[in-house]
Motif scaffolding. Sequence first.
Motif, short mmCIF file in Angstrom:
data_model
loop_
_atom_site.label_atom_id
_atom_site.label_comp_id
_atom_site.label_asym_id
_atom_site.label_seq_id
_atom_site.Cartn_x
_atom_site.Cartn_y
_atom_site.Cartn_z
N ILE A 398 0.84 -1.19 0.00
CA ILE A 398 0.00 0.00 0.00
C ILE A 398 0.88 1.25 0.00
N TYR A 399 0.57 2.17 -0.91
CA TYR A 399 1.21 3.48 -0.92
C TYR A 399 0.23 4.50 -0.36
N GLY A 400 0.69 5.29 0.61
CA GLY A 400 -0.20 6.24 1.26
C GLY A 400 0.43 7.63 1.37
N VAL A 401 -0.44 8.62 1.42
CA VAL A 401 -0.03 10.01 1.65
C VAL A 401 -0.83 10.53 2.85
N GLY A 402 -0.13 10.96 3.89
CA GLY A 402 -0.78 11.53 5.06
C GLY A 402 -0.45 12.99 5.19
N ASN A 403 -1.48 13.83 5.25
CA ASN A 403 -1.31 15.27 5.43
C ASN A 403 -1.77 15.67 6.82
N LEU A 404 -0.88 16.23 7.62
CA LEU A 404 -1.22 16.68 8.96
C LEU A 404 -1.31 18.20 8.98
N ASP A 405 -2.53 18.69 9.21
CA ASP A 405 -2.79 20.13 9.31
C ASP A 405 -2.85 20.49 10.79
N LYS A 406 -1.80 21.15 11.26
CA LYS A 406 -1.71 21.45 12.69
C LYS A 406 -0.91 22.73 12.90
N ASN A 407 -1.44 23.61 13.70
CA ASN A 407 -0.79 24.89 14.01
C ASN A 407 -0.46 25.67 12.74
N ASP A 408 -1.42 25.69 11.80
CA ASP A 408 -1.31 26.44 10.55
C ASP A 408 -0.16 25.95 9.65
N VAL A 409 0.26 24.73 9.84
CA VAL A 409 1.29 24.13 9.01
C VAL A 409 0.77 22.78 8.51
N ILE A 410 1.07 22.45 7.24
CA ILE A 410 0.67 21.16 6.69
C ILE A 410 1.92 20.34 6.42
N GLY A 411 2.08 19.29 7.21
CA GLY A 411 3.19 18.36 7.01
C GLY A 411 2.74 17.18 6.17
N VAL A 412 3.62 16.68 5.31
CA VAL A 412 3.27 15.59 4.39
C VAL A 412 4.18 14.39 4.65
N THR A 413 3.56 13.23 4.83
CA THR A 413 4.29 11.97 4.98
C THR A 413 3.86 11.02 3.88
N ASN A 414 4.78 10.62 3.02
CA ASN A 414 4.53 9.56 2.04
C ASN A 414 5.00 8.25 2.65
N SER A 415 4.21 7.22 2.49
CA SER A 415 4.56 5.94 3.11
C SER A 415 4.36 4.79 2.13
N LEU A 416 5.15 3.75 2.32
CA LEU A 416 5.03 2.52 1.55
C LEU A 416 5.03 1.38 2.55
N GLN A 417 3.95 0.61 2.56
CA GLN A 417 3.80 -0.47 3.52
C GLN A 417 3.71 -1.80 2.80
N PHE A 418 4.53 -2.75 3.23
CA PHE A 418 4.45 -4.12 2.74
C PHE A 418 4.05 -5.02 3.89
#
Length: 424
Positions: A398-418
């Motif tokens: 599974i390939y995933g993209v997680g966007n965390l919107d916190k304290n007026d900042v958007i952090g992006v984590t791309n992940s690959l899970q096997f």
Amino acid sequence: MKKNYVFKIVFLLLFFLINSKSFSQHTDLVDDSQTQILADTTKSYFIPDASHKGMKWSRTKNKWFTAKLGFAPILDYNANFQNQDSKNQVGTQESRFDIRSARVMVSGKINFKNPWQYLISVEYKGFDRPEDADQIGITDLKFVIPITKNSDVIVGKIKETFIYEMVGDAANLPHFERILNPFFNSRNNGVIYRHFFLNNRISASAGAYSSWPTSDKSFSNSDVTYTARITGLPKWNNDGKEFMHMAIGLRYVDVKNNIVRLKGKNESNISSYYVDTGNLNAPHQFNLSLEQLWSLDNFSVLMEYVHNWTPTYDLGMQQFSGYYVTGSYIFSGEQRPYDQKAAYARRIKPTGKYGAWEIIGRVGSNDLETRDVHGGINNHYSLGLNWWATNYWKTGLIYGVGNLDKNDVIGVTNSLQFRIQWIY
């Protein structure tokens, strides 16, 4: 429970079963009447797997009880790629292998006049074991006691009747990880009453739970939880090849220490907590969930929404929510057979020699952000492929993209899970 007691239990169970075939493929109890969900052991596959003859040692029975030995090892590899804003928000997320679960289960019946079912599972780590808990512990200690033909009572260390992701076999969902973790508790000590109507087309369940006696708190100082779940099958055609499942769930937690905290990870067992309300000064919390599952032969859509109300003493009523939508398409035409007693769709049973291939897509979010509480909003998008190689083996990517919107900042984590698992 201390580790030495757990090891003694495991040793006794293995010693007891050494003369004993398990056809499980599930991590929870299955009613004998639901034959459509049991493993089809007449099939042979490209990937070798356990056979009836080869696993005769894992089952035993006598006039007092029956017992089956089951296993659920799950191994993951998680790779994470973050932008700088994400690293600033939650720290650097490591990439590594993870023993997601290593569970040994014993299940069967106690042969009273109306037989009881039981399930005992001991697990390394566990799907939701707290980080400060022992690495090995009892995950399930469950007894199902029939009351009438259409009702039963479940007692022990059990799952709460709340959230579709949690109710059944999490390892056999289309997606790898549950997303709505801030809003449920994996296991609790308690009792559930279930009743079935209209030839199992409708079910109603209600439960009461307490962390006592396994916690270090007294009964009067332990949180008390109440849950209810009503499910229905408004559509059921072609012997379940086409169906629609709908459900509503309620969960109320009476908090004795006046601290409520909701938090969730980025759909990864090894990630940090991305959303977190911190400690809220509140006497209780209330949750409402809505479920819907459409299954049209080999295509399905699973949807859930949960809403939380937490009446804090100092900030007033705070409201949080989460949802996801998961789509699944199985190229070879199989589907997840529906278990009418669990009100849940179970594992894919491959019909062809080379197994069943499933493509999945998912979008979901946990919103723990209000005007007064800045727990963040974690949006997650994923696309993946599962290979159900046999009745018991499964691998997936599974390939995933997680966007965390916190304290007026958007952090992006791309992940690959096997993931590779063997659920027996």
